[in-house]
Design a protein around this motif. Sequence first.
Motif, mmCIF file in Angstrom:
data_model
loop_
_atom_site.group_PDB
_atom_site.id
_atom_site.type_symbol
_atom_site.label_atom_id
_atom_site.label_comp_id
_atom_site.label_asym_id
_atom_site.label_seq_id
_atom_site.Cartn_x
_atom_site.Cartn_y
_atom_site.Cartn_z
ATOM 1 N N SER A 1 1.077 -1.401 -65.545
ATOM 2 C CA SER A 1 1.590 -1.345 -63.941
ATOM 3 C C SER A 1 2.662 -2.355 -62.943
ATOM 4 O O SER A 1 2.441 -3.292 -63.561
ATOM 5 C CB SER A 1 0.171 -1.237 -63.468
ATOM 6 N N MET B 1 1.401 10.792 -55.862
ATOM 7 C CA MET B 1 0.811 10.246 -57.309
ATOM 8 C C MET B 1 -0.554 9.204 -57.389
ATOM 9 O O MET B 1 -0.986 8.133 -56.115
ATOM 10 C CB MET B 1 1.937 9.538 -58.209
ATOM 11 N N GLU B 2 -1.063 9.777 -57.917
ATOM 12 C CA GLU B 2 -3.279 9.039 -57.527
ATOM 13 C C GLU B 2 -3.128 8.604 -56.274
ATOM 14 O O GLU B 2 -3.645 7.857 -55.824
ATOM 15 C CB GLU B 2 -2.521 8.252 -58.170
ATOM 16 N N ASN B 3 -2.501 9.601 -55.675
ATOM 17 C CA ASN B 3 -3.310 10.264 -53.827
ATOM 18 C C ASN B 3 -2.347 8.871 -52.679
ATOM 19 O O ASN B 3 -3.219 9.081 -51.961
ATOM 20 C CB ASN B 3 -4.061 9.890 -53.617
ATOM 21 N N GLU C 1 -12.817 -2.798 -58.455
ATOM 22 C CA GLU C 1 -11.172 -2.439 -57.737
ATOM 23 C C GLU C 1 -10.308 -3.416 -58.061
ATOM 24 O O GLU C 1 -9.379 -3.229 -57.649
ATOM 25 C CB GLU C 1 -11.345 -2.025 -56.110
ATOM 26 N N HIS D 1 -1.420 0.464 -60.019
ATOM 27 C CA HIS D 1 -1.703 0.828 -61.566
ATOM 28 C C HIS D 1 -1.168 2.026 -62.271
ATOM 29 O O HIS D 1 -2.283 2.389 -63.257
ATOM 30 C CB HIS D 1 -3.647 1.129 -61.577
ATOM 31 N N MET D 2 0.172 2.288 -61.626
ATOM 32 C CA MET D 2 0.738 3.378 -62.334
ATOM 33 C C MET D 2 1.492 2.736 -64.085
ATOM 34 O O MET D 2 2.429 2.097 -63.894
ATOM 35 C CB MET D 2 1.512 3.882 -62.175
ATOM 36 N N THR E 1 0.783 -1.806 -52.989
ATOM 37 C CA THR E 1 1.311 -0.457 -53.678
ATOM 38 C C THR E 1 2.808 -1.577 -54.160
ATOM 39 O O THR E 1 2.726 -2.901 -53.860
ATOM 40 C CB THR E 1 1.700 0.281 -52.866
ATOM 41 N N PRO F 1 1.488 3.451 -57.324
ATOM 42 C CA PRO F 1 0.764 3.485 -57.158
ATOM 43 C C PRO F 1 0.317 1.632 -58.400
ATOM 44 O O PRO F 1 0.666 2.198 -58.620
ATOM 45 C CB PRO F 1 -0.535 4.462 -58.034
#
Length: 579
Positions: free
Chosen positions: A178, A139-141, A209, A86-87, A114, A84
């Motif tokens: 991130s 992870m976060e879809n 977004e 923004h992880m 990603t 993700p």
Amino acid sequence: MNKLYIGNVSEEASAEDLETIFEQWKIPHSGPFLVKTGYAFVDCPDEKVAMKAIDILSGETKKSVRNSPPLSCRSCKLQIRNIPPHMQWEVLDGLLAQYGTVEICEQVNTDTDTAVVNVRYAAKDQARQAMEKLNGFLMENFALKVSYIPDETVTTDAPPLGGGRRGFAPRGPPRSGSPGLGARPKLQSDVPLRILVPTQFVGAIIGKEGATIRNITKQTHSKIDIHRKENAGAAEKPITVHSTPEGCSSACRTIMEIMQKEALDTKFTEEIPLKILAHNNFVGRLIGKEGRNLKKIEVDTETKITISPLQDLTLYNPERTITVKGSIEACSRAEEEVMKKIRESYENDVAAMNVCSLTLLFRICMAAVDWAATAPCLVWSPCGQVCCVLTVTMFPAVPQGQGQPESETVHLFIPALAVGAIIGKQGQHIKQLSRFAGASIKIAPPDSIDTKQRMVIIAGPPEAQFKAQGRIFGKLKEENFFGPKEEVKLEAHIKVPSFAAGRVIGKGGKTVNELQNLTSAEVVVPRDQTPDENDQVIVKITGHFYASQVCGVISEWVVGQGKGKGGETHPERGASATV
């Protein structure tokens, strides 16, 4: 033939069960199923059939299915894709560390939204376990995609994150933010640019977004962290830009332009100055003697610059706000000059004193110095950032042969309500903290149902104690267990030999009073304690983090000195520290 790995297999499943599933989905296989506990292997006739099995079974049966390379192709290195964007880096670090020691974690520059990283574990079995657990992990879809990297084809041109070494040994400033926000620059300044922006403009800077912030990071080759969750309800939010000096300046200018446009669109009539955050240690040199440096910047850039007063500083907020007023072009030039001075100050400090931690600083000095000296010393926080400058006064030191213990045990008392925050979901936070610090960290059971404090038992060397306790103090502040302007003060217990308790107290309480005056910590050495089975008694220290650390170290050092009559310390021996 193509060998498939099938994960998420029930422990009760047999080869016949898996064969039935393949027949149900009309997937041919060219050999028997090799079933292990929780996973299995099978051969497919060709690559087309193998891909069909991966697509169908991964989506319909929720099993983790992928190609299984031959043993000869497996290595300690993995590539993890579809991370993700923004992880947080800390989340990824913690996830990877569950399966072994991560030696290298480097980001691969791609055109996808990603992120992709190459990871090297210390051993092949650790990499294998990470492969089995992380492939298909949500992870976060986003479903992670993991594959082996053969030794001979490892990508080496991607810039390593955090300098290449990705274990949990001491390192520079930790990554925050991130992994997917643009390509990492090959050269970064050690001092990031930190600015304050009005909260109402944060949405415009991020964009729909996250499109706007992604464009800024790509165009300026920087990593930008917008600390939206800090100071809930505050009128301003901090933004941290990690890049080269040029990249930081470019990102800053772009952010100012976005705010100016948003102000026009929303008919915001107030002036929007540029606000730069800088550690107080560097501000004096930025101002210069009689304000000459700052005045020169103002004249050269045609701006008006003011700096927040010292009274606004706290232990947890050592930064001062540098407010620059002028046109966007003028503010941009001023930012370059201000940050140039700050970076020069930082580099000079590092060159003068490269110290890893406050505890290590005292131990090195006390073990090695045998002459009186007073000098300014740079002190680093557990996360690797400069936190303050101490003036350390040393006197005749520890006698030869009296080394410090390799490991110490400290009992730290935290609010009972904070236990969940320290432990984390399924114990993940306390595990990460233990790995980061290199210490054993356990939380003792409560004394009673309505107990208000819980004891955290930390065992490890001095550097580990410093990092572990520092993170705990910081976590309590971060989770708002103390007010925004309230210092985190905790009680810590250390043990000293019972015969040495008098040395900590000193003649007429002189030593313990000096400790309290110098460190602002409360130090209690109960005289009526019954020594434990090791003939030790407890010294209780209550105070903020740095006060507790200094006080604890000096207490241990005093115990190690020669014993005077009546349990007093030698008057010519001692140590003091002023923050």
